[in-house]
Motif scaffolding. Structure first.
Motif, mmCIF file in Angstrom:
data_model
loop_
_atom_site.group_PDB
_atom_site.id
_atom_site.type_symbol
_atom_site.label_atom_id
_atom_site.label_comp_id
_atom_site.label_asym_id
_atom_site.label_seq_id
_atom_site.Cartn_x
_atom_site.Cartn_y
_atom_site.Cartn_z
ATOM 1 N N SER A 1 48.333 -35.698 76.227
ATOM 2 C CA SER A 1 47.751 -34.604 76.010
ATOM 3 C C SER A 1 46.797 -34.055 77.228
ATOM 4 O O SER A 1 46.126 -34.780 77.599
ATOM 5 N N ALA A 2 47.205 -33.104 77.938
ATOM 6 C CA ALA A 2 46.684 -32.850 79.215
ATOM 7 C C ALA A 2 46.745 -31.401 79.781
ATOM 8 O O ALA A 2 47.631 -30.881 79.244
ATOM 9 N N THR A 3 46.175 -30.891 80.677
ATOM 10 C CA THR A 3 46.599 -30.046 81.532
ATOM 11 C C THR A 3 46.571 -30.230 82.976
ATOM 12 O O THR A 3 45.560 -31.220 83.397
ATOM 13 N N ALA A 4 47.399 -29.734 83.820
ATOM 14 C CA ALA A 4 47.307 -30.191 85.299
ATOM 15 C C ALA A 4 47.808 -29.120 86.192
ATOM 16 O O ALA A 4 48.331 -28.043 85.845
ATOM 17 N N GLY A 5 47.067 -29.178 87.398
ATOM 18 C CA GLY A 5 47.697 -28.314 88.536
ATOM 19 C C GLY A 5 48.221 -29.350 89.785
ATOM 20 O O GLY A 5 47.322 -30.393 89.656
ATOM 21 N N LEU A 6 49.097 -29.247 90.253
ATOM 22 C CA LEU A 6 49.669 -30.386 91.060
ATOM 23 C C LEU A 6 48.918 -30.224 92.533
ATOM 24 O O LEU A 6 49.122 -31.367 93.170
ATOM 25 N N LEU A 7 48.055 -29.447 92.828
ATOM 26 C CA LEU A 7 47.204 -29.416 93.937
ATOM 27 C C LEU A 7 45.778 -29.577 93.483
ATOM 28 O O LEU A 7 45.385 -30.584 93.884
ATOM 29 N N LEU A 8 45.519 -28.548 92.620
ATOM 30 C CA LEU A 8 44.039 -28.498 92.211
ATOM 31 C C LEU A 8 44.251 -28.294 90.523
ATOM 32 O O LEU A 8 45.111 -27.526 90.388
ATOM 33 N N HIS A 9 43.386 -28.924 89.794
ATOM 34 C CA HIS A 9 43.089 -28.304 88.643
ATOM 35 C C HIS A 9 42.890 -27.220 88.257
ATOM 36 O O HIS A 9 43.198 -25.996 87.813
ATOM 37 N N SER A 10 41.365 -26.890 88.878
ATOM 38 C CA SER A 10 40.873 -25.551 88.758
ATOM 39 C C SER A 10 40.250 -24.907 90.080
ATOM 40 O O SER A 10 39.715 -25.850 90.940
ATOM 41 N N ALA A 11 40.370 -23.749 90.613
ATOM 42 C CA ALA A 11 39.942 -23.042 91.652
ATOM 43 C C ALA A 11 39.156 -21.759 91.356
ATOM 44 O O ALA A 11 39.814 -21.104 90.855
ATOM 45 N N PHE A 12 37.869 -21.993 91.774
ATOM 46 C CA PHE A 12 36.948 -20.985 91.367
ATOM 47 C C PHE A 12 36.427 -20.314 92.741
ATOM 48 O O PHE A 12 35.745 -21.095 93.592
ATOM 49 N N ASP A 13 36.649 -19.236 92.841
ATOM 50 C CA ASP A 13 36.205 -18.496 94.317
ATOM 51 C C ASP A 13 36.413 -19.194 95.680
ATOM 52 O O ASP A 13 35.832 -19.148 96.203
ATOM 53 N N SER A 14 37.642 -19.679 95.595
ATOM 54 C CA SER A 14 38.215 -20.409 96.553
ATOM 55 C C SER A 14 39.431 -19.821 97.108
ATOM 56 O O SER A 14 39.793 -19.106 96.716
ATOM 57 N N LYS A 15 39.791 -20.352 98.499
ATOM 58 C CA LYS A 15 41.018 -19.571 99.033
ATOM 59 C C LYS A 15 41.797 -20.713 99.367
ATOM 60 O O LYS A 15 41.520 -21.900 100.041
ATOM 61 N N ILE A 16 43.065 -20.718 98.633
ATOM 62 C CA ILE A 16 44.226 -21.467 98.924
ATOM 63 C C ILE A 16 45.139 -20.826 100.044
ATOM 64 O O ILE A 16 45.779 -19.594 99.571
ATOM 65 N N THR A 17 45.206 -21.271 101.090
ATOM 66 C CA THR A 17 46.409 -20.554 101.912
ATOM 67 C C THR A 17 46.992 -21.605 102.741
ATOM 68 O O THR A 17 46.814 -22.475 103.122
#
Length: 335
Positions: free
Chosen positions: A229-245
């Motif tokens: 039982s899990a949740t996943a992001g393969l770069l980040l699980h969570s991004a808040f007010d961040s820039k991914i570029t």
């Protein structure tokens, strides 16, 4: 532990004096001259003002007289083979041991001198707020093994942090932390069966007011029960007010049919932006699968020029880019 290492490479030889911890992780390494080397040894110097490790040796340069060298390396060994941790002169990371010492310098700045292989050694999550920067300079970290705790697994727990209240009025603020120009090649998250919900992200569990630029995760995998039982992001699980570029996850083949959420780059995006980024691979979960992210929690977020080339499988709530979103999507393609 003081170690005298002799490495016979394909071309020539390398002599090194190294210091390791009890697990064999290198804490400090110094290459030694190959010509006329004699009497290399280490000892610890204690004084009322400073404690240091003394590395002493002598050698004969070609065509010259013998030279004696005494180098003093400050203790504790949480510094690096170069740099002073500033933006202008970052600490140099060149080994697994160097990388492991980032946890002791959470507000410092770092740069990779070369690519290196972690060889499947477990890497404990870097806990606390990382408020510095890492510039990978285009290098790769291979074979990073991230063992799961009761709450999840990631290289960093938190990149960045919360801003002070008076900063909120500004629309153009410098990031609180930066990771850039770095590739994680064949990282593995290892987890045993658990009834507790866990959160996974290969680079970080959470990025908050951070910049993630030109960061790539290639062939990520899970060594975990399929019913986990899990949740996943393969770069980040969570991004808040961040820039991914300019970032990506490539050649992923993740089959976690018991998980309730899988995002190609992130599970949750709230504010900030994901720009010029992509996902390539296969994702299977019980529900909630997105090629870029699973859910966006803010209309302020922007997804621009993102691309997905993937097979996404779930019983329900599947989206090529972001299945649950109120954000602005511009030039987003999936197939």
């Amino acid at each position: 532990h003081f170690i005298y290492r002799y490495k016979d490479d394909n071309v020539g030889t390398t002599l090194e004096m190294a210091v390791s911890d009890s697990k064999g992780n290198l804490l400090a390494v110094r290459k030694l001259p190959e010509s006329g080397l004699t009497m290399p040894f280490c000892y610890v110097c204690n004084s009322s003002n400073d404690a240091s490790l003394s590395l002493t040796y002598s050698y004969v340069p070609e065509g010259s007289k013998r030279v004696s060298v005494s180098e003093f390396i400050k203790l504790p060994l949480n510094k690096f083979q170069g740099g002073d941790g500033t933006v202008e002169n970052p600490y140099v990371i060149s080994t697994y041991g160097d990388l492991d010492q980032v946890r002791n310098n959470l507000t410092s700045h770092f740069a990779l001198a070369n690519s290196f292989d972690c060889e499947g050694r477990p890497f404990r999550q870097i806990e606390g707020n990382f408020l510095g920067s890492i510039d990978g300079r285009g290098n790769e970290i291979t074979g990073l093994l991230l063992p799961a705790s009761a709450t999840g697994a990631s290289m960093f727990g938190l990149i960045g942090g919360n801003r002070i209240a008076e900063d909120d009025a500004s629309a153009d603020l410098a990031p609180l932390a930066t990771i850039k120009n770095l590739t994680l090649y064949k990282p593995v998250i290892s987890a045993e069966a658990s009834t507790r919900m866990r959160e996974f992200g290969f680079l970080a569990s959470e990025a908050r007011n951070a910049l993630i630029e030109n960061v790539h995760v290639i062939e990520p995998s899970f060594d975990a029960p399929e019913n986990m039982s899990a949740t996943a992001g393969l770069l980040l699980h969570s991004a808040f007010d961040s820039k991914i570029t300019g970032s990506s996850v490539k050649d992923a083949d993740v089959n976690l049919p018991g998980s309730i959420g899988l995002g190609g780059l992130a599970y949750i995006v709230c504010g900030g932006s994901v720009e010029s980024s992509s996902f390539n691979g296969n994702l299977t979960a019980a529900q909630n699968v997105g090629g870029i992210a699973v859910q966006n929690r803010s209309a302020r977020a922007l997804f621009d020029n993102c691309h997905v080339d993937a097979a996404l499988v779930a019983d329900h709530t599947v989206g090529g880019a972001v299945p649950r979103s109120s954000a602005r999507l511009s030039r987003v393609r999936s197939r």
